[in-house]
Design a protein around this motif. Structure first.
Motif, PDB file in Angstrom:
ATOM      1  N   THR A 201       0.115 -13.714  56.598  1.00 31.82           N
ATOM      2  CA  THR A 201       1.249 -14.537  56.185  1.00 31.82           C
ATOM      3  C   THR A 201       1.079 -15.076  54.778  1.00 31.82           C
ATOM      4  OG1 THR A 201       1.622 -15.212  58.454  1.00 31.82           O
ATOM      5  CG2 THR A 201       2.551 -16.620  56.770  1.00 31.82           C
ATOM      6  N   LYS A 202       2.175 -15.035  54.018  1.00 28.33           N
ATOM      7  CA  LYS A 202       2.197 -15.682  52.700  1.00 28.33           C
ATOM      8  C   LYS A 202       3.298 -16.730  52.748  1.00 28.33           C
ATOM      9  CE  LYS A 202       0.762 -11.768  49.845  1.00 28.33           C
ATOM     10  NZ  LYS A 202       1.234 -10.764  48.887  1.00 28.33           N
ATOM     11  N   GLY A 203       2.989 -17.945  52.346  1.00 29.50           N
ATOM     12  CA  GLY A 203       4.016 -18.981  52.411  1.00 29.50           C
ATOM     13  C   GLY A 203       4.191 -19.713  51.104  1.00 29.50           C
ATOM     14  N   GLU A 204       5.341 -20.330  50.916  1.00 28.70           N
ATOM     15  CA  GLU A 204       5.571 -21.128  49.710  1.00 28.70           C
ATOM     16  C   GLU A 204       6.622 -22.195  49.982  1.00 28.70           C
ATOM     17  OE1 GLU A 204       8.077 -19.289  46.582  1.00 28.70           O
ATOM     18  OE2 GLU A 204       7.868 -17.448  47.769  1.00 28.70           O
ATOM     19  N   SER A 205       6.506 -23.285  49.253  1.00 34.91           N
ATOM     20  CA  SER A 205       7.503 -24.352  49.342  1.00 34.91           C
ATOM     21  C   SER A 205       8.712 -23.985  48.508  1.00 34.91           C
ATOM     22  CB  SER A 205       6.922 -25.641  48.782  1.00 34.91           C
ATOM     23  OG  SER A 205       6.426 -26.423  49.814  1.00 34.91           O
ATOM     24  N   ILE A 206       9.886 -24.235  49.002  1.00 30.31           N
ATOM     25  CA  ILE A 206      11.102 -23.965  48.220  1.00 30.31           C
ATOM     26  C   ILE A 206      12.066 -25.137  48.391  1.00 30.31           C
ATOM     27  CG2 ILE A 206      11.010 -21.437  48.161  1.00 30.31           C
ATOM     28  CD1 ILE A 206      13.283 -22.820  50.598  1.00 30.31           C
ATOM     29  N   MET A 207      13.077 -25.180  47.572  1.00 25.55           N
ATOM     30  CA  MET A 207      14.071 -26.245  47.667  1.00 25.55           C
ATOM     31  C   MET A 207      15.411 -25.670  48.118  1.00 25.55           C
ATOM     32  SD  MET A 207      12.556 -29.045  46.852  1.00 25.55           S
ATOM     33  CE  MET A 207      13.908 -30.190  46.599  1.00 25.55           C
ATOM     34  N   ILE A 208      16.015 -26.340  49.067  1.00 31.34           N
ATOM     35  CA  ILE A 208      17.376 -25.996  49.479  1.00 31.34           C
ATOM     36  C   ILE A 208      18.227 -27.194  49.066  1.00 31.34           C
ATOM     37  CG2 ILE A 208      18.873 -25.502  51.459  1.00 31.34           C
ATOM     38  CD1 ILE A 208      15.958 -24.642  52.692  1.00 31.34           C
ATOM     39  N   GLY A 209      18.827 -27.099  47.897  1.00 32.54           N
ATOM     40  CA  GLY A 209      19.486 -28.279  47.331  1.00 32.54           C
ATOM     41  C   GLY A 209      18.439 -29.357  47.124  1.00 32.54           C
ATOM     42  N   GLN A 210      18.637 -30.483  47.780  1.00 37.18           N
ATOM     43  CA  GLN A 210      17.696 -31.599  47.651  1.00 37.18           C
ATOM     44  C   GLN A 210      16.646 -31.587  48.772  1.00 37.18           C
ATOM     45  OE1 GLN A 210      17.914 -33.933  45.029  1.00 37.18           O
ATOM     46  NE2 GLN A 210      19.365 -32.369  44.306  1.00 37.18           N
ATOM     47  N   LEU A 211      16.732 -30.594  49.617  1.00 44.30           N
ATOM     48  CA  LEU A 211      15.854 -30.588  50.789  1.00 44.30           C
ATOM     49  C   LEU A 211      14.653 -29.676  50.579  1.00 44.30           C
ATOM     50  CD1 LEU A 211      18.677 -30.165  53.444  1.00 44.30           C
ATOM     51  CD2 LEU A 211      17.410 -32.272  53.007  1.00 44.30           C
ATOM     52  N   ASN A 212      13.540 -30.115  51.058  1.00 43.22           N
ATOM     53  CA  ASN A 212      12.347 -29.268  51.006  1.00 43.22           C
ATOM     54  C   ASN A 212      12.387 -28.263  52.144  1.00 43.22           C
ATOM     55  OD1 ASN A 212      10.922 -30.546  48.834  1.00 43.22           O
ATOM     56  ND2 ASN A 212      10.597 -32.266  50.226  1.00 43.22           N
ATOM     57  N   GLY A 213      11.921 -27.076  51.850  1.00 35.16           N
ATOM     58  CA  GLY A 213      11.855 -26.064  52.893  1.00 35.16           C
ATOM     59  C   GLY A 213      10.582 -25.267  52.753  1.00 35.16           C
ATOM     60  N   PHE A 214      10.292 -24.504  53.735  1.00 33.95           N
ATOM     61  CA  PHE A 214       9.109 -23.656  53.667  1.00 33.95           C
ATOM     62  C   PHE A 214       9.514 -22.226  54.000  1.00 33.95           C
ATOM     63  CE2 PHE A 214       5.262 -21.670  55.351  1.00 33.95           C
ATOM     64  CZ  PHE A 214       4.415 -21.901  54.270  1.00 33.95           C
TER      65      PHE A 214
END
Lengths: 252, 193
Positions: A201-214
């Motif tokens: 697995t490779k993971g990263e933090s991303i932004m969905i508008g103002q929300l944090n996502g993974f």
């Protein structure tokens, strides 16, 4: 004579049950003579995923109940040490994360990891103001069931083929002409657990508008998890990161 | 929210351990048995797949009733479930829901009385086996689900996709047929001797 408690009848019924399977070849032999369709395997793997979720919930209630002694009995020393180490690390990480969450004005105030013998799951819990607040995005459908906030953007070629709502969980499946599934799940965060398989697995933090996502890519299948003030959402499919984010952003 | 480091940490600690639940074990152990059973009834492998999927869907709701996966009792249980679903599919396909119509009647008058008392002292495993072997399979299945698997009427109804009232009718008729076959079998057996 009480037939229900009649031992002779029970024995005769055992014979009857034996007779039901006596003419059937063993499973291993049958396996060599049958080829199941992709559709069958897909539907069954969905069902197995659902079963695992149910079993996780069940196991949580057992673990908090009277079976703890039995669990301890089966716990091997190596696992015990590993669990202690992991739990200590998790507590530190969760505390650090809680600070960063507060700084980011996130409404998520609590989630924790549970490690069992066979799987690990993340538990989301909504506490604080939003937990008991009236639900704005979850509306009541005309039939009385919950209506969930859904993405308005769906990648080209995909059409909704299934919708399952059970309890606090909704699952929508979009399928394209190649029969690839794109799964959108909504969970109410209270007592929610998500099981993640970490292999390759490779993971990263991303932004969905103002929300944090993974976002993570696992064996060619991409996953996006995020949470807003109401629900935890998950998209699983093979559409790539940008399309997943576009789907998620279309909800806000 | 889910901090990257934290999630990476979570992902890193998850073992590649076997992650099979009870339901999955059941599926892996009996899927082909069930497919064969369904195919024997429906004569169509695609429909058999639908029947097996439906069977697993129903079993999922009652998975707690299954103690041991790898045993003949459980194999027979999944066979009963998928066979009954396949028969229902066949009936609806042929548009002859005969069994439902036949079975959906009021319980026979006097069903509360206990004619089973007559058999007191006469029963034997062999006599019951003979009686079961000639009785209608749908009744024998319901008797087995009730007596061997100790399922309630409501649970049997959920598993077989029929109403609890219908389960009670089948149980009542099953008992009556069992007793009738038992008496006849006992007579024949007695005359042979």
């Amino acid at each position: 004579m009480d037939l229900k408690n009649n031992l002779q009848l029970k024995s005769a019924l055992d014979d009857y049950l034996y007779g039901l399977t006596a003419d059937l070849a063993p499973e291993s032999t049958l396996a060599t003579t049958m080829v199941c369709s992709e559709r069958f395997y897909r539907r069954m793997s969905r069902l197995i995923r659902k079963a695992k979720k149910l079993e996780v919930k069940h196991s949580v209630s057992i673990h908090s109940g009277t079976d703890q002694n039995e669990e301890a009995k089966n716990d091997q020393p190596v696992n015990r040490w590993r669990k202690r180490f992991v739990l200590a690390a998790v507590i530190i990480t969760v505390v650090l994360s809680a600070f960063s969450a507060v700084a980011a004005h996130d409404k998520i105030t609590e989630f924790f990891i549970t490690i069992y013998e066979k799987y690990t799951s993340i538990v989301f819990d909504m506490s604080g103001e939003s937990a008991g607040a009236p639900d704005e995005t979850l509306t009541e459908a005309s039939d009385g069931s919950q209506a969930y906030n859904m993405p308005t953007y769906i990648p080209e070629g995909y059409m909704q083929t299934e919708l399952e709502i059970y309890g606090e969980h909704a699952l929508v499946i979009y399928t394209n002409s190649s029969e690839d599934d794109l799964i959108f799940e909504v969970n109410e965060p209270k007592n929610l657990q998500i099981t993640i398989d970490s292999e390759n697995t490779k993971g990263e933090s991303i932004m969905i508008g103002q929300l944090n996502g993974f976002y993570y890519d696992n064996k060619g299948t991409q996953n996006l998890i995020w949470q807003d003030s109401e629900c935890v959402y998950m998209i699983t499919g093979q559409i790539g990161k940008d399309e997943m984010i576009a789907m998620a952003e279309s909800m806000y | 929210m889910l901090d990257e480091k934290m999630l990476s940490f979570y992902l890193a600690i998850i073992d590649n351990i076997e992650d099979k639940c009870k339901f999955e074990e059941l599926y892996l152990l009996y899927r082909f048995t069930m497919l064969k059973t369904a195919e024997n009834v429906l004569r169509d492998f695609s429909l058999a797949e639908d029947a097996v999927h439906e069977a697993f869907l129903r079993i999922l709701s009652h998975i707690g009733k299954i103690d041991e996966i790898d045993c003949n009792k459980t194999r027979a249980f999944v066979v009963i479930v998928v066979k009954n679903i396949s028969l229902d599919m066949l009936r609806s396909q042929n548009r002859h829901p005969i069994t439902e119509l036949e079975e959906w009647e009021e319980l026979p008058a006097g069903h509360d009385t206990d004619p089973e008392q007559e058999l007191l002292g006469k029963e034997s495993r062999e006599a019951f086996s003979r009686a079961l072997s000639v009785m209608k399979k749908t009744y024998a299945d319901v008797l087995a689900l009730s007596i061997v698997y100790e399922l309630s009427d409501k649970e049997i109804a959920g598993i077989l996709g029929i109403t609890a009232a219908n389960v009670r009718v089948r149980l009542c008729r099953g008992r009556q047929e069992l007793i009738r076959n038992f008496r006849e079998g006992t007579k024949e057996h007695g005359s042979e001797e």
